[in-house]
Structure formats: C-alpha cells, structure tokens
Design a protein around this motif. Structure first.
Motif, PDB file in Angstrom:
ATOM      1  N   THR A 232       0.829  -1.207   0.000  1.00 52.34           N
ATOM      2  CA  THR A 232       0.000   0.000   0.000  1.00 52.34           C
ATOM      3  C   THR A 232       0.860   1.252   0.000  1.00 52.34           C
ATOM      4  OG1 THR A 232      -1.821  -1.085   1.168  1.00 52.34           O
ATOM      5  CG2 THR A 232      -1.755   1.317   1.252  1.00 52.34           C
ATOM      6  N   PHE A 233       0.620   2.132  -0.974  1.00 47.12           N
ATOM      7  CA  PHE A 233       1.247   3.448  -1.000  1.00 47.12           C
ATOM      8  C   PHE A 233       0.244   4.437  -0.391  1.00 47.12           C
ATOM      9  CE2 PHE A 233       4.367   2.989  -4.835  1.00 47.12           C
ATOM     10  CZ  PHE A 233       5.024   1.978  -4.155  1.00 47.12           C
ATOM     11  N   VAL A 234       0.645   5.124   0.652  1.00 43.86           N
ATOM     12  CA  VAL A 234      -0.236   6.068   1.329  1.00 43.86           C
ATOM     13  C   VAL A 234      -0.002   7.467   0.776  1.00 43.86           C
ATOM     14  CG1 VAL A 234      -0.870   7.099   3.547  1.00 43.86           C
ATOM     15  CG2 VAL A 234      -0.307   4.660   3.408  1.00 43.86           C
ATOM     16  N   CYS A 235      -1.107   8.116   0.350  1.00 45.16           N
ATOM     17  CA  CYS A 235      -1.056   9.481  -0.183  1.00 45.16           C
ATOM     18  C   CYS A 235      -1.681  10.426   0.828  1.00 45.16           C
ATOM     19  CB  CYS A 235      -1.806   9.558  -1.508  1.00 45.16           C
ATOM     20  SG  CYS A 235      -1.882  11.236  -2.210  1.00 45.16           S
ATOM     21  N   ALA A 236      -1.033  11.570   1.058  1.00 44.37           N
ATOM     22  CA  ALA A 236      -1.479  12.508   2.094  1.00 44.37           C
ATOM     23  C   ALA A 236      -2.570  13.460   1.629  1.00 44.37           C
ATOM     24  CB  ALA A 236      -0.283  13.307   2.609  1.00 44.37           C
TER      25      ALA A 236
ATOM     26  N   VAL B 274      -1.935  12.212  -8.062  1.00 47.75           N
ATOM     27  CA  VAL B 274      -1.510  11.856  -9.417  1.00 47.75           C
ATOM     28  C   VAL B 274      -0.090  11.319  -9.415  1.00 47.75           C
ATOM     29  CG1 VAL B 274      -0.988  12.781 -11.704  1.00 47.75           C
ATOM     30  CG2 VAL B 274      -3.083  13.480 -10.536  1.00 47.75           C
ATOM     31  N   LEU B 275       0.793  11.968  -8.647  1.00 48.83           N
ATOM     32  CA  LEU B 275       2.193  11.530  -8.588  1.00 48.83           C
ATOM     33  C   LEU B 275       2.312  10.162  -7.921  1.00 48.83           C
ATOM     34  CD1 LEU B 275       5.188  12.161  -9.034  1.00 48.83           C
ATOM     35  CD2 LEU B 275       5.209  13.285  -6.806  1.00 48.83           C
ATOM     36  N   VAL B 276       1.619   9.980  -6.801  1.00 52.22           N
ATOM     37  CA  VAL B 276       1.681   8.701  -6.086  1.00 52.22           C
ATOM     38  C   VAL B 276       1.159   7.573  -6.971  1.00 52.22           C
ATOM     39  CG1 VAL B 276       0.828   7.391  -4.109  1.00 52.22           C
ATOM     40  CG2 VAL B 276       1.526   9.780  -3.813  1.00 52.22           C
ATOM     41  N   ARG B 277       0.044   7.821  -7.663  1.00 54.84           N
ATOM     42  CA  ARG B 277      -0.525   6.782  -8.517  1.00 54.84           C
ATOM     43  C   ARG B 277       0.346   6.484  -9.736  1.00 54.84           C
ATOM     44  NH1 ARG B 277      -5.584   5.324  -6.883  1.00 54.84           N
ATOM     45  NH2 ARG B 277      -6.457   6.710  -5.295  1.00 54.84           N
ATOM     46  N   TYR B 278       1.070   7.490 -10.194  1.00 48.33           N
ATOM     47  CA  TYR B 278       1.991   7.241 -11.302  1.00 48.33           C
ATOM     48  C   TYR B 278       3.012   6.181 -10.895  1.00 48.33           C
ATOM     49  CZ  TYR B 278       5.709   7.767 -14.720  1.00 48.33           C
ATOM     50  OH  TYR B 278       6.652   7.499 -15.670  1.00 48.33           O
ATOM     51  N   PHE B 279       3.603   6.356  -9.709  1.00 47.62           N
ATOM     52  CA  PHE B 279       4.628   5.404  -9.269  1.00 47.62           C
ATOM     53  C   PHE B 279       4.016   4.058  -8.886  1.00 47.62           C
ATOM     54  CE2 PHE B 279       7.340   9.042  -9.283  1.00 47.62           C
ATOM     55  CZ  PHE B 279       8.593   8.501  -9.573  1.00 47.62           C
ATOM     56  N   ALA B 280       2.818   4.079  -8.315  1.00 42.94           N
ATOM     57  CA  ALA B 280       2.152   2.817  -7.993  1.00 42.94           C
ATOM     58  C   ALA B 280       1.924   1.996  -9.258  1.00 42.94           C
ATOM     59  CB  ALA B 280       0.835   3.090  -7.278  1.00 42.94           C
ATOM     60  N   ASN B 281       1.416   2.644 -10.292  1.00 47.79           N
ATOM     61  CA  ASN B 281       1.144   1.947 -11.550  1.00 47.79           C
ATOM     62  C   ASN B 281       2.432   1.509 -12.247  1.00 47.79           C
ATOM     63  OD1 ASN B 281      -1.617   2.297 -11.213  1.00 47.79           O
ATOM     64  ND2 ASN B 281      -1.662   4.225 -12.352  1.00 47.79           N
TER      65      ASN B 281
ATOM     66  N   VAL C   3      -3.128   2.207  -3.744  1.00 45.72           N
ATOM     67  CA  VAL C   3      -2.994   3.580  -3.240  1.00 45.72           C
ATOM     68  C   VAL C   3      -4.122   3.850  -2.252  1.00 45.72           C
ATOM     69  CG1 VAL C   3      -3.013   6.043  -3.798  1.00 45.72           C
ATOM     70  CG2 VAL C   3      -1.850   4.418  -5.306  1.00 45.72           C
ATOM     71  N   GLU C   4      -3.760   4.312  -1.076  1.00 51.73           N
ATOM     72  CA  GLU C   4      -4.739   4.653  -0.046  1.00 51.73           C
ATOM     73  C   GLU C   4      -4.585   6.131   0.301  1.00 51.73           C
ATOM     74  OE1 GLU C   4      -6.176   3.201   4.431  1.00 51.73           O
ATOM     75  OE2 GLU C   4      -4.583   2.143   3.376  1.00 51.73           O
ATOM     76  N   ASN C   5      -5.640   6.894   0.162  1.00 52.04           N
ATOM     77  CA  ASN C   5      -5.611   8.332   0.449  1.00 52.04           C
ATOM     78  C   ASN C   5      -6.010   8.581   1.898  1.00 52.04           C
ATOM     79  OD1 ASN C   5      -6.572   7.988  -2.596  1.00 52.04           O
ATOM     80  ND2 ASN C   5      -5.391   9.873  -2.434  1.00 52.04           N
ATOM     81  N   LYS C   6      -5.129   9.263   2.626  1.00 50.26           N
ATOM     82  CA  LYS C   6      -5.404   9.624   4.019  1.00 50.26           C
ATOM     83  C   LYS C   6      -5.087  11.110   4.205  1.00 50.26           C
ATOM     84  CE  LYS C   6      -5.129   5.301   6.517  1.00 50.26           C
ATOM     85  NZ  LYS C   6      -6.526   5.449   6.978  1.00 50.26           N
ATOM     86  N   PRO C   7      -5.972  11.982   3.700  1.00 54.66           N
ATOM     87  CA  PRO C   7      -5.714  13.417   3.784  1.00 54.66           C
ATOM     88  C   PRO C   7      -5.997  13.969   5.174  1.00 54.66           C
ATOM     89  CG  PRO C   7      -7.816  13.020   2.732  1.00 54.66           C
ATOM     90  CD  PRO C   7      -7.205  11.670   2.955  1.00 54.66           C
ATOM     91  N   GLY C   8      -5.465  15.172   5.397  1.00 54.28           N
ATOM     92  CA  GLY C   8      -5.754  15.876   6.641  1.00 54.28           C
ATOM     93  C   GLY C   8      -4.511  16.360   7.343  1.00 54.28           C
TER      94      GLY C   8
ATOM     95  N   ILE D  44      -1.545  13.405   9.374  1.00 56.59           N
ATOM     96  CA  ILE D  44      -2.346  12.210   9.640  1.00 56.59           C
ATOM     97  C   ILE D  44      -1.761  10.998   8.930  1.00 56.59           C
ATOM     98  CG2 ILE D  44      -4.587  11.131   9.200  1.00 56.59           C
ATOM     99  CD1 ILE D  44      -5.878  13.828   9.787  1.00 56.59           C
ATOM    100  N   SER D  45      -1.445  11.159   7.652  1.00 54.96           N
ATOM    101  CA  SER D  45      -0.906  10.034   6.888  1.00 54.96           C
ATOM    102  C   SER D  45       0.491   9.653   7.355  1.00 54.96           C
ATOM    103  CB  SER D  45      -0.894  10.379   5.395  1.00 54.96           C
ATOM    104  OG  SER D  45      -0.206  11.592   5.168  1.00 54.96           O
TER     105      SER D  45
END
Length: 329
Positions: free
Chosen positions: A41-45, A54-61, A73-78, A83-84
C-alpha cells in the motif's frame, strides 16, 4: 531385558522430541515467503485527484507494471500530511505500508505542532528519492512586471499597498524568506489551493504569487502565468531561463523533495528491495520526462541519503516556520 528396552525407548522419544522441536523452529524460516508476498500500500497525504495523488498513482502503476507486484494507493488526507505520516509511522514495519510524499513538507510539519505526533527523523525510514521540486514566484501574463528585478523594485516602492497570493505551507515559507531578504512588506492573500489562486493572479487581483511547480509550469505553458524566479538555490535544467533568487544576493535555497518512506524498524533487506523497485522506474526516460513536466528534477537517492535530507529539512523547517511566524497547533 525389559529395563534395556525401556531405556532405549526413552532415548528414542527424547531424540524424536528434539528433532520435532528443531523442525518446529526451522520450518518457518523455510516457509517464509519472499517480500513482497501480498499487495503493498502506497499512502497518499492528499485526496484522490489532487496533484499529490496523481504523482503517487503514477509510481504505484509504474512499479506494478515493471515488477508484477500489486500496489494499492490509499488516500489519508488531513492536517497537511500529518495524519498520513503518523499512520505510516505506526504501521507494522514490514514494508507493506509506504509513505510517498514531500519530505520537505513532512519535515516542516514537525515544527508546526506543539506536541508532534511523530519525529520523522526517528519514526520513519527513507527508502528512495523521487524528485526535487521548488516553488516558484509568478505573475499574470498581462502584468507590467516582466522580471524578478522589476518585481523587487515594485515591492520596495509599493510597501503594504502591494499584495501577493499563497496557498500551501511551502509557498508561505518561500514568500516569507523572499520578503525578509528583500525587505518588502506586501499584504498576504491566502487561498486554499494553487488552482483557486490562479484566476486572481491572471486577472491581476494580486500583484504576484508563490505557487507549486505543477501549477507554475502548466499555467505558463497555457499562456496564463509568467514565472519570474525559483526558490531553489540554483537554476534548474527543467527551466533554465528562470533565475534563482540567489542570483540577486538572497540567501534562499528551498528545494522540496519527494521520497518514499516506511516505518522505522523495517528490515534493511525489505527497504533495499523497495528502493530497487523505485529506482528501476526512476531510471526510465518516461519517468524522468514525466517528473520534469511537473516542474522538478528526478532525485535518485539511496535510503541513507533520504534520511540525511530529512534531518537537514527538519532544521531548515524550524527556522522557516519561525521566520514566517506560522501558528503552531
């Protein structure tokens, strides 16, 4: 005879028991699956659809395609990424939860809290560098200000009659140091995002703005903004015509870095495997071209180099937060 048989039987049972114990101890080592044996899992802030996402998903893919391993990719904003960052730092140190984010922002966040939830220097481990991204000083394309020299002169003359826009924390920090070095006193106009700020810059609602590299470069290509200067300590090959503030005698060197991190305590062989995944993607021409379209330059760095940059940025972040007089939470 019976005594001999009984004694022999006892010896055999002891030997059998020892063999069973040895098998019980050694079997897991042989049965352990090589990393990664399940999805990573790649965590995006930031939220889905954001520039960070977009950048995180580029590298995940890209990593999934190049290695065949499943990347989620898991988004954990805040809380500007806090938080992330804490979520990853508190995760199992097994290499299956990876924080892909701005190391500079993570370092600065440490100084924005009276009681930080984590210390990124000790609670996170660097895996691989991704890119270096400075913020840029921009004006609307129809502005009479054509260069950073003209902006400097205007701000010194206009004083608090001038205005400027900022959105992200990194933009505020660059603006604070630039204006401190210059001695200008324009009024800050805050915006939630860089894209929300663009219309006012284009329509000359504010005299200038400090914005992220993606917004700066994309809007310049579309003929809406003019990029005057970079907050990096040098000119970048992605925009060689854009001067650095250091060329005007200002001691400004704010280079944001994106990198991948895992929880402290993650086995080194797992970290090295992850680093190899990122490096294999970073070394491709397609990825390097993609990163340059985002206004930054590729940063292929080892885990140790990522950790060293984090420590440096925590110190720089503390200085800049005080300079900008940002409130602490």
């Amino acid at each position: 005879m019976n005594s001999f048989i009984t004694t022999t039987r006892r010896k055999l049972l002891v030997l059998a028991g020892g063999a069973a114990m040895a098998t019980a101890v050694t079997l897991p080592a042989f049965a352990q699956d090589a990393y990664p044996s399940r999805p990573v899992t790649f965590v995006c802030a930031f939220p889905a659809g954001s520039g960070a996402d977009v950048l995180v998903r580029y590298f995940a893919n890209a990593i999934q395609e190049s290695t065949g391993h499943t990347i989620i990719v898991e988004n954990k904003p805040g809380a500007s990424g806090s938080i992330s960052a804490e979520y990853v730092a508190r995760s199992d140190p097994d290499g299956y939860t990876v924080y892909v984010h701005s190391g500079f922002s993570t370092a600065v966040n440490y100084s924005l809290w009276n009681t930080p939830a984590i210390d990124p220097r000790s609670d996170l481990m660097g895996v691989a560098g991704i890119n270096e991204q400075p913020f840029y000083i921009v004006v609307g394309v129809d502005s009479e200000i054509q260069s950073i020299e003209q902006l400097n002169a205007y701000l010194l003359e206009a004083g608090d009659e001038a205005t400027y826009g900022v959105s992200a924390t990194s933009g505020r920090l660059l603006a604070a140091q630039y204006l401190s070095e210059l001695g200008g006193t324009p009024v800050e106009v805050p915006y939630r995002t860089g894209m929300e700020m663009v219309p006012d810059v284009v329509n000359l609602g504010v005299d200038f703005a400090v914005t992220d590299p993606v917004t700066a470069m994309v809007q310049e290509r579309e003929g809406r903004l003019r990029v005057l200067a970079t907050g990096a300590g040098r000119r970048l090959d992605v925009a060689p015509e854009v001067p650095s503030l250091t060329e005007f005698g200002m001691d400004v060197d704010q280079m944001g870095v994106w990198a991948a991190y895992v929880p402290a305590g993650t086995p080194q062989d797992v970290v090295d495997t992850l680093a190899g995944m990122f490096h294999s993607v970073l070394e491709t021409e397609d990825t390097q071209a993609y990163l340059r379209t985002m206004g930054g330059v590729p940063w292929i760095a080892t885990p140790a180099e990522v950790d060293e940059r984090m420590a440096q940025n925590v110190e720089l972040g503390a200085y800049l937060v005080d300079l900008a007089e940002l409130p602490k939470n």
